[in-house]
Scaffold this active site. Structure first.
Site, PDB file in Angstrom:
ATOM      1  N   ASP A   1    -108.674  12.836 -69.479  1.00 39.26           N
ATOM      2  CA  ASP A   1    -107.904  12.705 -70.724  1.00 39.26           C
ATOM      3  C   ASP A   1    -108.794  12.441 -71.945  1.00 39.26           C
ATOM      4  O   ASP A   1    -108.295  12.358 -73.068  1.00 39.26           O
ATOM      5  CB  ASP A   1    -106.859  11.583 -70.595  1.00 39.26           C
ATOM      6  CG  ASP A   1    -105.711  11.983 -69.683  1.00 39.26           C
ATOM      7  OD1 ASP A   1    -105.613  13.173 -69.337  1.00 39.26           O
ATOM      8  OD2 ASP A   1    -104.919  11.097 -69.306  1.00 39.26           O
TER       9      ASP A   1
ATOM     10  N   CYS B   1     -98.043  23.640 -66.598  1.00 38.61           N
ATOM     11  CA  CYS B   1     -98.177  23.172 -67.972  1.00 38.61           C
ATOM     12  C   CYS B   1     -99.480  23.707 -68.515  1.00 38.61           C
ATOM     13  O   CYS B   1    -100.238  24.358 -67.796  1.00 38.61           O
ATOM     14  CB  CYS B   1     -98.112  21.655 -68.044  1.00 38.61           C
ATOM     15  SG  CYS B   1     -99.582  20.874 -67.431  1.00 38.61           S
TER      16      CYS B   1
ATOM     17  N   LYS C   1     -99.235   5.053 -73.033  1.00 41.05           N
ATOM     18  CA  LYS C   1     -98.192   6.006 -72.627  1.00 41.05           C
ATOM     19  C   LYS C   1     -98.136   6.134 -71.106  1.00 41.05           C
ATOM     20  O   LYS C   1     -97.071   6.082 -70.507  1.00 41.05           O
ATOM     21  CB  LYS C   1     -98.484   7.376 -73.239  1.00 41.05           C
ATOM     22  CG  LYS C   1     -97.657   8.504 -72.641  1.00 41.05           C
ATOM     23  CD  LYS C   1     -97.990   9.862 -73.229  1.00 41.05           C
ATOM     24  CE  LYS C   1     -99.163  10.567 -72.603  1.00 41.05           C
ATOM     25  NZ  LYS C   1     -98.883  11.261 -71.322  1.00 41.05           N
ATOM     26  N   ASN C   2     -99.322   6.282 -70.501  1.00 35.74           N
ATOM     27  CA  ASN C   2     -99.341   6.578 -69.067  1.00 35.74           C
ATOM     28  C   ASN C   2     -99.070   5.357 -68.197  1.00 35.74           C
ATOM     29  O   ASN C   2     -98.973   5.476 -66.973  1.00 35.74           O
ATOM     30  CB  ASN C   2    -100.661   7.259 -68.676  1.00 35.74           C
ATOM     31  CG  ASN C   2    -100.713   8.677 -69.223  1.00 35.74           C
ATOM     32  OD1 ASN C   2     -99.719   9.184 -69.755  1.00 35.74           O
ATOM     33  ND2 ASN C   2    -101.862   9.322 -69.107  1.00 35.74           N
TER      34      ASN C   2
ATOM     35  N   ARG D   1     -96.527  13.090 -78.888  1.00 39.04           N
ATOM     36  CA  ARG D   1     -96.173  12.730 -77.514  1.00 39.04           C
ATOM     37  C   ARG D   1     -96.976  11.515 -77.060  1.00 39.04           C
ATOM     38  O   ARG D   1     -96.501  10.761 -76.198  1.00 39.04           O
ATOM     39  CB  ARG D   1     -96.480  13.899 -76.563  1.00 39.04           C
ATOM     40  CG  ARG D   1     -95.542  15.072 -76.713  1.00 39.04           C
ATOM     41  CD  ARG D   1     -95.797  16.087 -75.625  1.00 39.04           C
ATOM     42  NE  ARG D   1     -95.952  15.391 -74.348  1.00 39.04           N
ATOM     43  CZ  ARG D   1     -96.729  15.790 -73.347  1.00 39.04           C
ATOM     44  NH1 ARG D   1     -97.419  16.903 -73.459  1.00 39.04           N
ATOM     45  NH2 ARG D   1     -96.801  15.099 -72.237  1.00 39.04           N
TER      46      ARG D   1
ATOM     47  N   ARG E   1    -100.585  22.169 -61.483  1.00 36.33           N
ATOM     48  CA  ARG E   1    -100.051  20.845 -61.181  1.00 36.33           C
ATOM     49  C   ARG E   1     -98.918  20.842 -60.144  1.00 36.33           C
ATOM     50  O   ARG E   1     -97.758  20.559 -60.460  1.00 36.33           O
ATOM     51  CB  ARG E   1     -99.625  20.138 -62.478  1.00 36.33           C
ATOM     52  CG  ARG E   1    -100.781  20.014 -63.457  1.00 36.33           C
ATOM     53  CD  ARG E   1    -100.405  19.344 -64.738  1.00 36.33           C
ATOM     54  NE  ARG E   1    -100.490  17.898 -64.684  1.00 36.33           N
ATOM     55  CZ  ARG E   1    -100.187  17.105 -65.704  1.00 36.33           C
ATOM     56  NH1 ARG E   1     -99.782  17.622 -66.835  1.00 36.33           N
ATOM     57  NH2 ARG E   1    -100.290  15.801 -65.594  1.00 36.33           N
TER      58      ARG E   1
END
Ligand code: EPU
Length: 429
Positions: A317, A126, A22-23, A409, A131
């Site tokens: 993560d 978030c 994803k990233n 997600r 952030r």
């Protein structure tokens, strides 16, 4: 809203094909804005974040064609997305979409570099922390941009004649700022150096794609990146890097349940820090080519302290997932989160399984217990959700995970992948 139901206590056994990251996919998608020729991305994971960004790009006038390709028998493979930014109709990225996902903010770099201006909503806070975006703004200002903040939007204007190369030394390492400034610098006049740049493999993947588009980037993957600006970038086809966080999450699931799982189609070199810590805890992890076999036979895991760090350190993560692993380890593990100030939302939820964790500022002390018991829990963010799934797989009895949209997600077909390895997991619609 979907929920996930898990009947725990079953060791995972089998093979799990790792999807594209994803990233890596998200910054690669924004790179399409830097060219008027099509960018084709392969091995794209099927995730809501990818769809959200595709929607934002199409609002800007990017033609997007997503081919949802069937997965092979072992679940491997990915989608193909063609992005054509030849006819951009807007350089404004709306609050509605940017606030859904922080990575949308990264369109700022390629937009201002190619069109001379961009108006992008501030992403807002978030669940894992405040952030801010100060590093993006300072970097673009160094390249000659005029930046204005207006009603929650960042308005960036390049000087006449385009962005200017600059030496940009970041006071702290930011993945997103590195992506954004690298894309901007690819089309600037002259040479830009990014000092104290993020070294994450996803930065190197983006640079590889930009170079295939005609950019001149050296040093991506190290903390000093040199970018010689070019006038124009062309189209290319690029295969998205395998997901190291998905890899680490399933590795921890295998270790937690005491099974044996081979993770296939991954890049073991990108997940070394996590494998080292897992081995110290008593997990066997054998690397062979693009596969990692993770095994724990019988014996109890040992508590190991962990500090999250920028790459190549232990990734934030995977912090929540590792904390789950430590809930049943022998001894006391100290987990320090240095990247985000509020990334401990899973602690309260893990307590519902019977975990014994106390919080002290940026540290969580996990006192290992004999076993977890299933419980109804609530996912708070993407990686925390994975931690709850891992806990549910190992816990005795039934676990119901609410707010599963967080998982969708960032984890492609998680219940299928785990189900193939014997997990008793289902999605309740
Ligand atoms: N920061 C600033 N100012 C800035 C930018 C960042 O103070 O202008 C701070 C952040 O607040 C944070 C630290 O710097 O405390 C690091 O943030 P970074 O910018 O590196 O994070 P990011 O680019 O927003 C990406 C990943 C995150 C991952 C982090 C760190 C994507 C889409 N997101 O975020 O992934 O945790 O890097 O590795 O690539 C996730 O996938 O669940 C996720 C949160």
């Amino acid at each position: 809203m979907d929920r996930i139901r898990i009947l725990g206590g079953q060791p995972l056994m089998g093979r799990i094909a790792i999807s594209g990251a994803k990233n890596a996919a998200l910054p690669l998608m924004t790179a399409a804005l830097a060219s008027d020729e099509p960018l084709v991305l392969e091995n794209l994971p099927r995730l809501t974040d990818v769809r959200t960004l595709a929607r934002l790009l199409s609002e800007l006038g990017v033609e997007t064609a997503l081919e949802e390709l069937p997965r092979a028998g072992d679940g491997s493979g990915g989608d193909r997305l063609t992005l054509n930014a030849a006819n951009i109709t807007s350089t404004t990225a709306s609050y509605e979409l940017v606030s859904k996902m922080r990575a949308s903010f990264w369109v700022l770099g390629p937009l201002v570099a190619r069109f001379g201006e961009a108006k992008v909503s501030l992403p807002g806070g978030c669940a894992i922390g405040a952030r801010p975006v100060d590093l993006y703004i300072k970097g673009l200002e160094k390249m000659g941009c005029e930046i204005e903040l207006d009603e929650g939007y960042v308005i960036a204007r390049a000087p006449k004649g385009g962005l200017q190369g600059a030496v940009i030394r970041s006071p702290l390492v930011s993945v997103g700022a590195t992506h954004t400034l690298m894309m901007a610098a690819a089309l600037a006049n002259g040479v830009t150096t990014l000092e104290n740049a993020a070294r994450e493999p996803e930065v190197a993947d983006l640079a590889e794609c930009l170079n295939a588009m005609g950019a001149k980037i050296e040093g991506a993957g190290t903390s000093s990146i040199r970018i010689e600006g070019v006038k124009k970038l062309h189209g290319t086809t690029h295969k998205v890097l395998p997901d190291r966080i998905e890899t680490g999450s399933y590795a921890m699931a295998a270790a937690m349940t005491g099974g044996e799982v081979t993770l296939t189609g991954t890049r073991p070199d990108t997940i070394e820090a996590a494998l080292t810590v897992m081995r110290a805890a008593g997990v066997e992890a054998l690397v062979k080519g693009d596969e990692i076999t993770v095994r724990r036979n019988g014996s109890r895991l040992q508590a190991v302290d962990v500090v999250t760090q920028v790459y190549p350190g232990f990734p934030t993560d995977l912090q929540a997932q590792f904390m789950t692993l430590m809930t049943c380890a022998e001894g006391e593990a100290e987990i320090t989160e240095t990247i985000f100030e509020n990334r401990f939302m899973h602690v309260q939820e893990l307590a519902r399984f019977g975990a014994n964790i106390s919080l002290h500022g940026d540290k969580a002390i996990v006192h290992g217990v004999e076993k977890l018991k299933g419980a109804p829990v609530m996912a708070s963010d993407l990686r925390a959700s994975a931690a709850l799934v891992i806990a549910g797989l190992a816990a005795e009895g039934e676990t119901i995970i609410n707010r599963v949209y967080h998982l969708d997600r960032g984890f492609e077909r998680i219940e299928d992948k785990l189900g193939r390895c014997g997990a008793r997991i289902e999605r309740l619609k």
